[in-house]
Design a protein around this motif. Structure first.
Motif, mmCIF file in Angstrom:
data_model
loop_
_atom_site.group_PDB
_atom_site.id
_atom_site.type_symbol
_atom_site.label_atom_id
_atom_site.label_comp_id
_atom_site.label_asym_id
_atom_site.label_seq_id
_atom_site.Cartn_x
_atom_site.Cartn_y
_atom_site.Cartn_z
ATOM 1 N N LYS A 1 0.814 -1.213 0.000
ATOM 2 C CA LYS A 1 0.000 0.000 0.000
ATOM 3 C C LYS A 1 0.852 1.269 0.000
ATOM 4 O O LYS A 1 0.477 2.285 0.582
ATOM 5 C CB LYS A 1 -0.960 0.020 1.201
ATOM 6 C CG LYS A 1 -1.999 -1.085 1.191
ATOM 7 C CD LYS A 1 -2.966 -0.932 2.352
ATOM 8 C CE LYS A 1 -4.014 -2.027 2.377
ATOM 9 N NZ LYS A 1 -4.962 -1.869 3.501
ATOM 10 N N LYS B 1 -6.451 6.991 -3.217
ATOM 11 C CA LYS B 1 -6.843 6.342 -1.966
ATOM 12 C C LYS B 1 -8.267 6.778 -1.662
ATOM 13 O O LYS B 1 -8.535 7.968 -1.506
ATOM 14 C CB LYS B 1 -5.901 6.741 -0.821
ATOM 15 C CG LYS B 1 -6.166 5.984 0.476
ATOM 16 C CD LYS B 1 -5.091 6.314 1.499
ATOM 17 C CE LYS B 1 -5.272 5.491 2.766
ATOM 18 N NZ LYS B 1 -4.220 5.787 3.759
ATOM 19 N N TRP C 1 2.880 8.745 -1.967
ATOM 20 C CA TRP C 1 1.675 8.215 -1.327
ATOM 21 C C TRP C 1 1.586 8.547 0.160
ATOM 22 O O TRP C 1 0.744 8.040 0.877
ATOM 23 C CB TRP C 1 1.558 6.692 -1.505
ATOM 24 C CG TRP C 1 1.442 6.231 -2.909
ATOM 25 C CD1 TRP C 1 1.365 7.008 -4.032
ATOM 26 C CD2 TRP C 1 1.386 4.887 -3.371
ATOM 27 N NE1 TRP C 1 1.273 6.231 -5.156
ATOM 28 C CE2 TRP C 1 1.277 4.922 -4.789
ATOM 29 C CE3 TRP C 1 1.414 3.651 -2.737
ATOM 30 C CZ2 TRP C 1 1.208 3.781 -5.560
ATOM 31 C CZ3 TRP C 1 1.330 2.508 -3.510
ATOM 32 C CH2 TRP C 1 1.236 2.563 -4.894
ATOM 33 N N VAL D 1 -2.558 12.580 1.147
ATOM 34 C CA VAL D 1 -3.743 12.449 0.302
ATOM 35 C C VAL D 1 -4.351 13.834 0.119
ATOM 36 O O VAL D 1 -4.597 14.560 1.083
ATOM 37 C CB VAL D 1 -4.778 11.484 0.914
ATOM 38 C CG1 VAL D 1 -6.010 11.401 0.031
ATOM 39 C CG2 VAL D 1 -4.166 10.095 1.093
ATOM 40 N N ASP E 1 -4.652 2.074 -7.575
ATOM 41 C CA ASP E 1 -5.469 2.075 -6.370
ATOM 42 C C ASP E 1 -4.575 1.635 -5.209
ATOM 43 O O ASP E 1 -4.178 0.476 -5.120
ATOM 44 C CB ASP E 1 -6.652 1.118 -6.517
ATOM 45 C CG ASP E 1 -7.528 1.100 -5.280
ATOM 46 O OD1 ASP E 1 -8.169 2.132 -5.003
ATOM 47 O OD2 ASP E 1 -7.546 0.073 -4.582
ATOM 48 N N ILE E 2 -4.251 2.573 -4.328
ATOM 49 C CA ILE E 2 -3.288 2.297 -3.263
ATOM 50 C C ILE E 2 -3.754 1.175 -2.340
ATOM 51 O O ILE E 2 -2.957 0.361 -1.868
ATOM 52 C CB ILE E 2 -3.025 3.577 -2.438
ATOM 53 C CG1 ILE E 2 -2.339 4.630 -3.310
ATOM 54 C CG2 ILE E 2 -2.168 3.272 -1.215
ATOM 55 C CD1 ILE E 2 -2.132 5.944 -2.607
ATOM 56 N N ALA E 3 -5.045 1.103 -2.097
ATOM 57 C CA ALA E 3 -5.560 0.097 -1.159
ATOM 58 C C ALA E 3 -5.273 -1.322 -1.618
ATOM 59 O O ALA E 3 -5.186 -2.243 -0.807
ATOM 60 C CB ALA E 3 -7.062 0.287 -0.956
#
Length: 238
Positions: free
Chosen positions: A19, A131, A140, A143, A167-169
């Motif tokens: 992540k 995120k 990252w 945000v 998509d970081i998640a």
């Protein structure tokens, strides 16, 4: 759909994060040049490199290493991480990089992106790392308040032809990509979308290809053996 094997660099080593968390780092090789050659020999058509040191510092600490990788390969290479000035763009492209990826700089200074696109056209890509649907910046670690889709529309309006959407998640989690987020991006902009984050199985590759993305970046799943690059390339062409 094109498959982009990924090499993330910290301290001249090939690593993967979870992540985007720098404290959750796994080192897979101390020789990124050899890893790059491995992906080319396996059929890789386009290599994706991120200078994670540069993403944090805003400069080009691994430039010489990346230039060496490019000189050793016969396939094109795209690079992101810390590219925040025209001087950096010029330096990478003059070194043989096929495409540079602007991230934090694109959000903070859209005029810079416009100038870069006017000069280099499709050699400029914008990386949108999201995120919960909002754009993340500075490796990252922060945000923003900017929705990813709205930012993508702005980039399209100034001439950007390639967007790398992460998509970081899902990144580094081996739980599959965020198909809904990718579909939403495709529905809202008319540019080449390269999907990144969470690609874990050949079925994930198949799903992304069916969506119509231009490409898919695969990182951790290649290093863990979850995905064989040759098989992924074939699946992406189906």
């Amino acid at each position: 759909m094109k498959i982009y094997p990924a090499i993330d660099i910290i301290g001249r080593e090939c690593v993967r994060l979870v992540k985007g968390d720098y404290s959750q780092k796994t080192t897979y090789s101390q020789n990124p040049v050899e890893v790059a050659k491995k992906w080319e020999e396996a059929g890789g058509e386009f290599l994706h490199i991120v200078d994670l040191d540069g993403a944090k510092s805003g400069d080009m600490p691994n430039f010489e290493l990346i230039r060496t990788i490019v000189s050793e390969l016969n396939i094109p290479v795209e690079v992101g991480g810390g590219i925040r000035s025209m001087e950096c763009v010029d330096k990478y492209l003059n070194a043989g990089i096929a495409r540079v990826i602007l991230g934090t700089s694109a959000l903070k200074n859209p005029d810079f992106v416009k100038l870069a696109v006017e000069k280099y056209e499709d050699k400029i890509a914008v990386g949108i790392d999201a995120k919960n649907g909002m754009v993340a910046i500075s490796g990252w670690e922060d945000v923003s308040n900017t929705p990813a889709v709205e930012f993508a529309k702005l980039m399209e309006s100034i001439g950007v032809r390639y967007i790398i959407y992460t998509d970081i998640a899902t990144d580094g989690m081996l739980n599959g990509p965020n198909i809904e987020a990718m579909a939403e991006m495709l529905e809202n902009v008319n540019v080449n979308i390269i999907a990144s984050g969470g690609v874990t199985t050949l079925n994930d590759v198949k799903k992304l290809a069916a969506l119509g993305v231009e490409g898919a970046i695969i990182g951790k799943a290649l290093y863990t053996g979850n995905i064989d690059l040759k098989e992924a390339i074939l699946k992406g062409r189906c």
